[in-house]
Write a protein that holds these residues in place. Structure first.
Motif, mmCIF file in Angstrom:
data_model
loop_
_atom_site.group_PDB
_atom_site.id
_atom_site.type_symbol
_atom_site.label_atom_id
_atom_site.label_comp_id
_atom_site.label_asym_id
_atom_site.label_seq_id
_atom_site.Cartn_x
_atom_site.Cartn_y
_atom_site.Cartn_z
ATOM 1 N N LEU A 1 7.668 -26.730 20.655
ATOM 2 C CA LEU A 1 7.551 -27.375 19.388
ATOM 3 C C LEU A 1 7.498 -26.139 18.286
ATOM 4 C CD1 LEU A 1 4.925 -30.256 20.263
ATOM 5 C CD2 LEU A 1 7.313 -30.197 20.118
ATOM 6 N N ALA A 2 8.408 -25.057 18.364
ATOM 7 C CA ALA A 2 8.041 -24.044 17.302
ATOM 8 C C ALA A 2 8.959 -24.170 16.215
ATOM 9 C CB ALA A 2 8.680 -22.810 18.317
ATOM 10 N N LEU A 3 9.595 -25.267 16.198
ATOM 11 C CA LEU A 3 10.519 -25.350 14.809
ATOM 12 C C LEU A 3 10.526 -26.855 14.271
ATOM 13 C CD1 LEU A 3 13.054 -24.128 13.007
ATOM 14 C CD2 LEU A 3 14.570 -25.279 14.618
ATOM 15 N N GLU A 4 10.277 -27.009 13.047
ATOM 16 C CA GLU A 4 10.246 -28.300 12.436
ATOM 17 C C GLU A 4 11.626 -28.607 12.009
ATOM 18 O OE1 GLU A 4 7.454 -30.794 9.367
ATOM 19 O OE2 GLU A 4 8.159 -28.839 8.952
ATOM 20 N N VAL A 5 12.037 -29.919 12.419
ATOM 21 C CA VAL A 5 13.253 -30.532 11.926
ATOM 22 C C VAL A 5 13.250 -31.775 11.076
ATOM 23 C CG1 VAL A 5 14.721 -29.478 13.947
ATOM 24 C CG2 VAL A 5 13.786 -31.790 14.061
ATOM 25 N N ALA A 6 14.299 -31.824 10.016
ATOM 26 C CA ALA A 6 14.120 -33.088 9.405
ATOM 27 C C ALA A 6 15.214 -33.653 9.571
ATOM 28 C CB ALA A 6 14.126 -32.468 7.727
ATOM 29 N N PHE B 1 10.245 -36.008 9.956
ATOM 30 C CA PHE B 1 9.994 -34.780 10.277
ATOM 31 C C PHE B 1 9.504 -34.889 11.762
ATOM 32 C CE2 PHE B 1 9.894 -34.650 6.069
ATOM 33 C CZ PHE B 1 10.432 -33.631 5.561
ATOM 34 N N GLN B 2 9.962 -33.656 12.540
ATOM 35 C CA GLN B 2 9.517 -33.537 14.060
ATOM 36 C C GLN B 2 9.632 -32.174 14.273
ATOM 37 O OE1 GLN B 2 12.095 -34.989 17.275
ATOM 38 N NE2 GLN B 2 13.347 -35.657 15.892
ATOM 39 N N HIS B 3 8.978 -31.804 15.559
ATOM 40 C CA HIS B 3 8.945 -30.338 15.710
ATOM 41 C C HIS B 3 9.816 -30.451 17.182
ATOM 42 C CE1 HIS B 3 5.912 -29.344 12.843
ATOM 43 N NE2 HIS B 3 6.171 -28.309 12.999
ATOM 44 N N ILE B 4 10.358 -29.461 17.540
ATOM 45 C CA ILE B 4 11.277 -29.519 18.504
ATOM 46 C C ILE B 4 10.905 -28.080 19.292
ATOM 47 C CG2 ILE B 4 13.041 -30.824 17.855
ATOM 48 C CD1 ILE B 4 14.610 -28.273 17.465
ATOM 49 N N ASP B 5 11.114 -27.997 20.510
ATOM 50 C CA ASP B 5 11.030 -26.361 21.446
ATOM 51 C C ASP B 5 12.219 -25.694 21.087
ATOM 52 O OD1 ASP B 5 8.914 -27.965 22.753
ATOM 53 O OD2 ASP B 5 10.332 -28.478 24.302
ATOM 54 N N VAL B 6 11.990 -24.401 21.373
ATOM 55 C CA VAL B 6 12.746 -23.276 20.817
ATOM 56 C C VAL B 6 13.030 -22.347 22.210
ATOM 57 C CG1 VAL B 6 13.299 -21.417 19.701
ATOM 58 C CG2 VAL B 6 12.508 -23.396 18.264
ATOM 59 N N GLY B 7 14.249 -22.261 22.757
ATOM 60 C CA GLY B 7 14.478 -21.378 23.944
ATOM 61 C C GLY B 7 14.602 -19.916 23.482
ATOM 62 N N SER B 8 14.600 -18.901 24.109
ATOM 63 C CA SER B 8 15.241 -17.753 23.815
ATOM 64 C C SER B 8 15.688 -16.832 24.972
ATOM 65 C CB SER B 8 13.981 -16.646 23.248
ATOM 66 O OG SER B 8 13.094 -16.542 24.139
ATOM 67 N N ILE B 9 16.774 -16.098 24.876
ATOM 68 C CA ILE B 9 17.195 -15.409 26.112
ATOM 69 C C ILE B 9 17.393 -14.177 25.623
ATOM 70 C CG2 ILE B 9 19.629 -16.158 25.534
ATOM 71 C CD1 ILE B 9 20.371 -15.938 28.509
ATOM 72 N N ASN B 10 16.818 -13.040 26.308
ATOM 73 C CA ASN B 10 16.829 -11.698 25.907
ATOM 74 C C ASN B 10 16.419 -11.519 24.505
ATOM 75 O OD1 ASN B 10 17.341 -11.165 28.563
ATOM 76 N ND2 ASN B 10 19.337 -10.217 28.338
ATOM 77 N N ALA C 1 17.448 -33.572 29.858
ATOM 78 C CA ALA C 1 16.545 -32.651 28.904
ATOM 79 C C ALA C 1 15.974 -33.446 27.801
ATOM 80 C CB ALA C 1 17.723 -31.517 28.433
ATOM 81 N N ASP C 2 14.732 -32.956 27.682
ATOM 82 C CA ASP C 2 13.857 -33.413 26.550
ATOM 83 C C ASP C 2 13.454 -32.144 25.514
ATOM 84 O OD1 ASP C 2 11.912 -34.471 24.726
ATOM 85 O OD2 ASP C 2 10.789 -35.394 26.196
ATOM 86 N N ILE C 3 14.001 -32.310 24.367
ATOM 87 C CA ILE C 3 13.910 -31.191 23.291
ATOM 88 C C ILE C 3 12.244 -30.776 23.021
ATOM 89 C CG2 ILE C 3 14.228 -32.349 21.076
ATOM 90 C CD1 ILE C 3 16.231 -29.999 20.698
ATOM 91 N N ARG C 4 11.403 -31.865 23.374
ATOM 92 C CA ARG C 4 10.153 -31.677 23.134
ATOM 93 C C ARG C 4 9.174 -31.794 24.326
ATOM 94 N NH1 ARG C 4 7.792 -35.299 20.131
ATOM 95 N NH2 ARG C 4 6.630 -34.110 18.577
ATOM 96 N N ASP C 5 9.650 -31.425 25.487
ATOM 97 C CA ASP C 5 8.773 -31.627 26.661
ATOM 98 C C ASP C 5 8.216 -30.213 26.892
ATOM 99 O OD1 ASP C 5 10.880 -30.333 27.667
ATOM 100 O OD2 ASP C 5 11.116 -31.729 29.386
ATOM 101 N N GLY C 6 8.466 -29.087 26.505
ATOM 102 C CA GLY C 6 7.992 -27.928 26.667
ATOM 103 C C GLY C 6 8.589 -27.240 27.789
ATOM 104 N N LEU D 1 12.415 -19.777 11.647
ATOM 105 C CA LEU D 1 11.242 -19.699 12.790
ATOM 106 C C LEU D 1 10.135 -19.078 12.001
ATOM 107 C CD1 LEU D 1 13.018 -18.775 15.949
ATOM 108 C CD2 LEU D 1 12.015 -20.783 15.328
ATOM 109 N N GLY D 2 8.881 -19.391 12.098
ATOM 110 C CA GLY D 2 7.651 -18.986 11.741
ATOM 111 C C GLY D 2 7.567 -18.976 10.125
ATOM 112 N N THR D 3 8.403 -19.975 9.387
ATOM 113 C CA THR D 3 8.078 -20.436 8.175
ATOM 114 C C THR D 3 7.793 -21.683 8.002
ATOM 115 O OG1 THR D 3 10.323 -21.452 7.887
ATOM 116 C CG2 THR D 3 10.252 -19.056 7.602
#
Length: 291
Positions: free
Chosen positions: A285-290, A119-128, A209-214, A80-82
């Protein structure tokens, strides 16, 4: 033309097919005319995150998690962030994110995709503050994750056995859930936050669920009597849980949960701990995946 630099982070303890010789498979299936690669091996819990961060800093374009959902989560956190993209060679017992992204479960086929990746970007969740890429959850699924980790064996059979055993004892907890303009006062047997469609093993907790829908898909089960447990199990297996009436579905980008008593929670199938307050967010869209 420079070759594509790829780092493979190998968890030697992941999954049920540990006897497969991954370094040999990499040598067999990667095209060394276009790929330059190295292998890093994890040595302890959390090591994959450190190695992924190190690989990104070293300039690898793709950093590949060779393992299960826990390894994928660690590597993804480190990226993340790289400027590096996450890759997956699925070697776990569930492989939830790999399945959602349609990564082949055959290791050779999964490796060959890195000869000409997309390559594409996907959403990233966080809990606490804990990032997740597939699912997170409170209640029974987290409790089962905790017991599963202590079971000594992996795989779907062990997971089902643990779930059936714990079902007899688990009781729901009163919660308040806030998202948008809504406030739900209810009980929590399961509250799942789904970025992707499934837990793993094609168990579809949120098939829409859509991993790119925000948005995160929220799946709430307030109680689980036997008739509903059967319907939920069938819905997970055939992917029609939203139509079953056995769970309530919502979508949100930010969620706050207050529980009457501490609840266990998991990220991507790995048990984290207990809390009474949960702050859940989604970074689009916080993470790029290959792949």
């Amino acid at each position: 033309m420079p070759r594509l630099r790829i780092c493979f982070i190998l968890n030697p303890n992941s999954g049920t097919n540990r006897r497969l010789d991954v370094p040999t498979l990499l040598a067999q299936h990667l095209d060394l005319g276009v790929v330059d690669y190295e292998i890093y091996r994890t040595e302890y819990a959390g090591h994959a995150e450190e190695l992924a961060r190190r690989a990104a800093a070293a300039g690898f374009r793709i950093v590949v998690a060779v393992g299960g959902d826990g390894t994928v989560n660690e590597v993804g956190r480190g990226l993340l962030g790289t400027g590096a993209a996450l890759g997956i060679v699925p070697r776990g017992s569930g492989n939830g994110l790999a399945r959602h992204l349609r990564v082949p479960l055959n290791l050779g086929a999964a490796i060959r995709r890195f000869n000409a990746p997309s390559f594409q970007h996907i959403d990233v969740g966080s809990i606490n503050g804990h990032p997740f890429f597939c699912t997170a959850g409170l209640g029974f699924d987290a409790h089962v994750s905790k017991c599963f980790a202590a079971a000594g064996t992996r795989g779907l059979t062990t997971y089902v056995r643990v779930a059936l055993r714990e079902y007899r004892h688990f009781r729901p907890t009163s919660i308040e859930v806030r998202f948008g303009e809504k406030l739900l006062k209810t009980n929590c047997y399961v509250l799942a936050f789904a970025n992707a469609a499934q837990y793993g093993n094609n168990a579809y907790i949120a098939p829409l669920a859509d991993i790119r829908d925000g948005l995160l898909d929220l799946v709430l089960i307030d109680a689980l009597p036997l008739w509903r447990a059967v319907r939920v199990g069938l819905g997970l297996a055939i992917g029609d849980l939203p139509r079953s009436g056995a769970a309530d579905f919502h979508t949100a980008r930010q969620v706050q949960v207050q529980a009457a008593t501490p609840l266990g929670f998991h990220i991507d199938g790995d048990y984290v701990g207990e809390s009474s307050i949960f702050d859940v967010n989604l970074a689009p869209l916080a993470l790029e995946v290959a792949t």
